[in-house]
Design a protein around this motif. Structure first.
Motif, PDB file in Angstrom:
ATOM      1  N   ARG A 269      -0.377  88.213 -41.680  1.00  0.00           N
ATOM      2  CA  ARG A 269       0.554  87.870 -42.748  1.00  0.00           C
ATOM      3  C   ARG A 269       1.929  87.474 -42.218  1.00  0.00           C
TER       4      ARG A 269
ATOM      5  N   HIS B 274       2.255  85.508 -39.563  1.00  0.00           N
ATOM      6  CA  HIS B 274       2.087  84.267 -38.797  1.00  0.00           C
ATOM      7  C   HIS B 274       2.658  83.096 -39.601  1.00  0.00           C
ATOM      8  N   THR B 275       3.974  83.121 -39.772  1.00  0.00           N
ATOM      9  CA  THR B 275       4.697  82.084 -40.504  1.00  0.00           C
ATOM     10  C   THR B 275       5.833  81.573 -39.613  1.00  0.00           C
TER      11      THR B 275
ATOM     12  N   TYR C 225       8.744  84.174 -38.815  1.00  0.00           N
ATOM     13  CA  TYR C 225       8.425  85.233 -37.858  1.00  0.00           C
ATOM     14  C   TYR C 225       8.061  84.667 -36.486  1.00  0.00           C
ATOM     15  N   TYR C 226       7.652  83.417 -36.454  1.00  0.00           N
ATOM     16  CA  TYR C 226       7.462  82.734 -35.164  1.00  0.00           C
ATOM     17  C   TYR C 226       8.802  82.668 -34.426  1.00  0.00           C
TER      18      TYR C 226
ATOM     19  N   ASP D   2      14.918  76.515 -40.716  1.00  0.00           N
ATOM     20  CA  ASP D   2      13.730  77.007 -41.424  1.00  0.00           C
ATOM     21  C   ASP D   2      14.106  77.577 -42.787  1.00  0.00           C
TER      22      ASP D   2
ATOM     23  N   ALA E 134      13.202  76.193 -46.574  1.00  0.00           N
ATOM     24  CA  ALA E 134      12.491  77.091 -47.486  1.00  0.00           C
ATOM     25  C   ALA E 134      13.219  77.253 -48.815  1.00  0.00           C
TER      26      ALA E 134
ATOM     27  N   TYR F 194       8.091  72.564 -47.964  1.00  0.00           N
ATOM     28  CA  TYR F 194       8.279  73.458 -46.824  1.00  0.00           C
ATOM     29  C   TYR F 194       7.129  73.387 -45.826  1.00  0.00           C
ATOM     30  N   THR F 195       5.894  73.487 -46.316  1.00  0.00           N
ATOM     31  CA  THR F 195       4.739  73.511 -45.408  1.00  0.00           C
ATOM     32  C   THR F 195       4.578  72.193 -44.655  1.00  0.00           C
TER      33      THR F 195
ATOM     34  N   TRP G 207       3.458  73.717 -37.869  1.00  0.00           N
ATOM     35  CA  TRP G 207       3.440  74.434 -36.599  1.00  0.00           C
ATOM     36  C   TRP G 207       3.865  73.527 -35.442  1.00  0.00           C
TER      37      TRP G 207
ATOM     38  N   CYS H  22       7.629  73.557 -35.506  1.00  0.00           N
ATOM     39  CA  CYS H  22       8.130  74.852 -35.022  1.00  0.00           C
ATOM     40  C   CYS H  22       8.039  74.953 -33.502  1.00  0.00           C
TER      41      CYS H  22
END
Length: 320
Positions: free
Chosen positions: A53, A55-56, A59-60, A120, A124, A131-132, A137, A140
């Motif tokens: 949960r 792995h966004t 938090y990366y 980020d 958001a 956002y996505t 990734w 990021c």
């Protein structure tokens, strides 16, 4: 170099002029703070790695921040602890240059990672529907790699410019570690180019990102006020306030140390500010940004429950 100059092979780290009892007390305090910073940042890394949960993108970047906090603290704090318990306080010239290179590299990278974290949060809050797509990734990873590359390229430039300078003995660095300004003060040659490059690097990694963040926060605050849900507004405000605290501490101290005109009276103040950067920031960052975060707290409780459940299941199997 002139005939009376010689290459320095070993230097002295002056540190603070304190009594033996005070140095012993500081040794245990600094050891405690350093241990806490390593443990807390290590726990955060473990939680982010183990909990899907988390792995966004947010938090990366937090995982990178934890690694950087541990890394730049580890470049100088262990040597600082040794010096507090040692009467020699010497460091080789090569180790001093390497310490300067690593500290500058990790610190500059952290500035750019904090800027990436701001981007980020900006996407958001201000562009939630995209956002996505925007924070994929690939984006990021590109931001993280670019931050590290620029940070250590700038650090390499500083190290190369340091190595071209002549240093004459006796050589005593009036600091807790080999901080670049303290090292430059001991050079026998002209350090004008080094200081200009350092100022330009500070503008690039400190002033420009900080100015961009502060200006963009107007748009963020306006977007937060338009959120209909009270819970949504509270969550957005919490994340932004945490980021502002971390940015204010890290960028503010760095600007005071590297961009405020130097003077003999500021040397002791700069030691204290650098000490705060090395010891207190790695402890405060996870407390401000991660441990106050409800998602991180929930991940910690899930990890404890999973361990408790796993231990209970193992005991049951053993009894059967």
């Amino acid at each position: 170099m002139g005939a009376n100059e010689s290459w320095v092979t070993e230097s002295l780290l002056v540190g603070f002029w304190l009594s033996t009892e005070m140095e012993a007390l500081l040794f245990w305090i600094f050891t405690l703070l350093y241990t806490i910073s390593i443990l807390v940042n290590g726990i955060i890394l473990g939680l982010i790695y183990l909990d899907p949960r988390l792995h966004t993108p947010l938090y990366y970047f937090l995982s990178h921040l934890a690694v950087l906090d541990m890394s730049y603290a580890s470049t100088n704090v262990p040597k600082m602890l040794v010096n507090l318990m040692s009467h020699t306080r010497t460091i080789s010239f090569g180790s001093c240059i390497m310490q300067t290179f690593l500290y500058l590299g990790f610190a500059a990278t952290e500035c750019l990672v904090l800027a990436a974290m701001f981007y980020d949060r900006y996407v958001a809050i201000c562009h939630p529907l995209h956002y996505t797509v925007i924070m994929s990734w690939r984006v990021c990873m590109a931001l993280a790699v670019t931050s590290g590359s620029f940070g250590f390229i700038l650090s390499m430039v500083h190290a190369i410019l340091l190595l071209r300078l002549p240093f004459c003995g006796p050589w005593a660095v009036n600091h807790l570690f080999c901080e670049i300004l303290s090292v430059l003060n001991l050079a026998c040659g002209d350090t004008w180019l080094n200081r200009v490059v350092l100022l330009a690097a500070c503008v690039f990694v400190l002033v420009a990102p900080l100015s961009l963040m502060l200006v963009s926060y107007v748009n963020i605050l306006w977007a937060i006020l338009r959120i209909q849900s009270r819970e949504g507004r509270a969550k957005a405000f919490s994340t932004c306030s945490s980021h502002l605290c971390v940015v204010g501490l890290f960028f503010g101290i760095a600007i005071l140390v590297y961009m405020v005109p130097d003077s003999n009276q500021r040397e002791e103040q700069e030691k204290m500010l650098s000490l705060f950067h090395s010891l207190f920031n790695p402890v405060l960052n996870p407390i401000i940004y991660s441990l106050r975060n409800t998602q991180m707290q929930a991940a910690f409780h899930r990890a404890l429950q999973k361990r408790t459940t796993g231990g209970t299941a193992s005991q049951t199997v053993g009894l059967v």
